[in-house]
Design a protein around this motif. Sequence first.
Motif, PDB file in Angstrom:
ATOM      1  N   PHE A   1       4.193   7.852   6.016  1.00  0.00           N
ATOM      2  CA  PHE A   1       2.964   6.769   5.492  1.00  0.00           C
ATOM      3  C   PHE A   1       2.682   5.817   6.717  1.00  0.00           C
ATOM      4  CE2 PHE A   1       1.211   3.245   3.825  1.00  0.00           C
ATOM      5  CZ  PHE A   1       0.522   3.619   2.537  1.00  0.00           C
TER       6      PHE A   1
ATOM      7  N   LYS B   1       9.358  10.205   4.564  1.00  0.00           N
ATOM      8  CA  LYS B   1       8.001   9.910   3.657  1.00  0.00           C
ATOM      9  C   LYS B   1       7.530   8.229   4.255  1.00  0.00           C
ATOM     10  CE  LYS B   1       9.534  12.227  -0.474  1.00  0.00           C
ATOM     11  NZ  LYS B   1      10.047  11.908  -1.556  1.00  0.00           N
TER      12      LYS B   1
ATOM     13  N   ARG C   1       0.751  -1.243   0.066  1.00  0.00           N
ATOM     14  CA  ARG C   1       0.030  -0.142   0.045  1.00  0.00           C
ATOM     15  C   ARG C   1       0.811   1.279   0.023  1.00  0.00           C
ATOM     16  NH1 ARG C   1      -3.967  -0.410   4.774  1.00  0.00           N
ATOM     17  NH2 ARG C   1      -4.724   1.428   3.939  1.00  0.00           N
ATOM     18  N   ALA C   2       2.000   1.153   0.461  1.00  0.00           N
ATOM     19  CA  ALA C   2       2.995   2.357   0.704  1.00  0.00           C
ATOM     20  C   ALA C   2       3.638   2.685  -0.819  1.00  0.00           C
ATOM     21  CB  ALA C   2       4.093   2.131   1.622  1.00  0.00           C
ATOM     22  N   ALA C   3       3.250   2.036  -1.758  1.00  0.00           N
ATOM     23  CA  ALA C   3       3.857   2.294  -3.018  1.00  0.00           C
ATOM     24  C   ALA C   3       3.261   3.571  -3.839  1.00  0.00           C
ATOM     25  CB  ALA C   3       3.438   1.216  -3.917  1.00  0.00           C
ATOM     26  N   LEU C   4       3.367   4.660  -3.087  1.00  0.00           N
ATOM     27  CA  LEU C   4       3.118   5.854  -3.848  1.00  0.00           C
ATOM     28  C   LEU C   4       4.484   6.296  -4.834  1.00  0.00           C
ATOM     29  CD1 LEU C   4       2.171   7.661  -0.497  1.00  0.00           C
ATOM     30  CD2 LEU C   4       0.616   6.760  -2.036  1.00  0.00           C
ATOM     31  N   PRO C   5       4.023   7.045  -5.712  1.00  0.00           N
ATOM     32  CA  PRO C   5       5.155   7.394  -6.925  1.00  0.00           C
ATOM     33  C   PRO C   5       6.202   7.958  -5.956  1.00  0.00           C
ATOM     34  CG  PRO C   5       2.876   7.924  -7.403  1.00  0.00           C
ATOM     35  CD  PRO C   5       2.606   7.495  -6.232  1.00  0.00           C
ATOM     36  N   THR C   6       5.817   8.971  -5.121  1.00  0.00           N
ATOM     37  CA  THR C   6       6.989   9.789  -4.597  1.00  0.00           C
ATOM     38  C   THR C   6       8.164   8.806  -3.827  1.00  0.00           C
ATOM     39  OG1 THR C   6       7.809  11.325  -2.974  1.00  0.00           O
ATOM     40  CG2 THR C   6       5.606  10.232  -2.795  1.00  0.00           C
ATOM     41  N   ILE C   7       7.562   7.791  -3.101  1.00  0.00           N
ATOM     42  CA  ILE C   7       8.449   6.875  -2.495  1.00  0.00           C
ATOM     43  C   ILE C   7       9.013   5.876  -3.315  1.00  0.00           C
ATOM     44  CG2 ILE C   7       8.202   5.006  -0.696  1.00  0.00           C
ATOM     45  CD1 ILE C   7       6.124   6.571   0.784  1.00  0.00           C
ATOM     46  N   THR C   8       8.296   5.254  -4.200  1.00  0.00           N
ATOM     47  CA  THR C   8       9.066   4.237  -5.160  1.00  0.00           C
ATOM     48  C   THR C   8      10.120   4.905  -6.131  1.00  0.00           C
ATOM     49  OG1 THR C   8       7.218   4.645  -6.756  1.00  0.00           O
ATOM     50  CG2 THR C   8       7.248   2.690  -5.113  1.00  0.00           C
ATOM     51  N   ASN C   9       9.687   6.232  -6.355  1.00  0.00           N
ATOM     52  CA  ASN C   9      10.721   7.009  -7.400  1.00  0.00           C
ATOM     53  C   ASN C   9      12.115   7.170  -6.533  1.00  0.00           C
ATOM     54  OD1 ASN C   9       9.203   7.203  -9.349  1.00  0.00           O
ATOM     55  ND2 ASN C   9       8.374   9.104  -9.249  1.00  0.00           N
TER      56      ASN C   9
ATOM     57  N   ASP D   1      -0.920   6.014   8.011  1.00  0.00           N
ATOM     58  CA  ASP D   1      -1.821   4.565   7.455  1.00  0.00           C
ATOM     59  C   ASP D   1      -2.214   3.788   8.650  1.00  0.00           C
ATOM     60  OD1 ASP D   1      -2.901   3.176   5.244  1.00  0.00           O
ATOM     61  OD2 ASP D   1      -1.335   1.728   5.781  1.00  0.00           O
TER      62      ASP D   1
END
Lengths: 105, 193
Positions: free
Chosen positions: B157, B153, B134-142, B161
Motif C-alpha cells: 500500500f 500488504k 487511507r490504508a483502511a482496506l478491508p483486507t488490511i483491517t481484517n 499509494d
Amino acid sequence: MITLGHYLVVSGMLFALGLAGVIARRNIIIVYMCLEMMLSAANLALVGFSRFHLVNGLPDYTAQSLVFFTITVAAAEVAVGLAIIVALFRSKQSVDVESVTKLQG
Amino acid sequence: MPPLLFYLLALITLGFGFMVVTGRNPVTCALSLAASFVGLAALFLSLDAYFIGIIQILVYAGAVMVLFLFIIMLLDIKAEEGKKLNLPAIVSGVLLAVLLTIQIIAVVSGTGFAKKSTANTPLELAEAAGKLGRAALPTITNDLKAGTLPDAKLIGFTLFDQYGFHLQVIGLLLLVGTIGVVVLSKRERSGTP
C-alpha cells in the motif's frame, strides 16, 4: 533485553567488515561481495529504525519501502557490475584490482 | 525475542561476513556471503519485517549469490595462493573498521536508542486497525483485527499509494540495467559486422 542499540551496533559492525574488505582485498569479485555486505548493513539499520519508530502502533513502512528500493537497486547494480568484471577479465585475463592501473597518476 | 537467539543470529551474520573478508577461495567467500545473508534475513524477521526478510533471501541469497557463483565458475578464478599480502592496505582497512565500530558504539550508547526494546515498544495491532486512514482496506483491517501483521500488504500500500512514480523509475532502472548488461557483454567483432 535486546534494544535498537544492539541492532545498530550489529549493522555498524557488518558495515565495518565490508569496508575493511573493500580496502584490504585485491580480488575484484570479493571487493564486490563486500560492497553488497555494506548495502545490507545499511538495510539492517533502516529496518531497525522502522520497527522502533511506531506510527499508529505499526512499524514505519516508509523505511521498509526504502529498503525495497535499495534491494532493487543493488540487484541491478550487481548485474551491471558483474558484466563489467567479465569485460575486464576478457581484456586483462585477471581479476586483480592492481592489474587495472591506467588511470593511476 | 530471546536475547540468546539475537546473539546467535548476529554471530552467524558477522562470523560468515568475517569469512568473506578473510577467505582465500572465491567460492568459499560467495557461499559464506550467502550464509551471512540468511542470518541477516533472520534478523529482519526478528524485527517483524517479514516481507523484507523473505525478499532478502530470495533476491540476495538466491539470485545475487547464484550470479556471483556463476561468474566465479565461468571465469574459473582460482584461490589466490602464495601471493604476497598487501600489508599497508590490510593494516589501514582493519584500523578503519575498528575505528568505525568504536565510533558507532560510542554514538549509539550516548543516545536513547539503547532504551528502546521490542518489549517497551510493542506493536498495537488491534488499535492500529482503527487509525489507518487511507490504508483502511478491508483486507488490511481484517488481518489487524485478527492479530496478525499484514506486512506485505502494508508495504504494497505504501509503495503504490505514495511512491508510485518512484516504483516506475525503479522499473526503468532495471530495464536500463538489462540493456547495459547486454551491451557490455557483447563481443566486439573486427571486420565483417
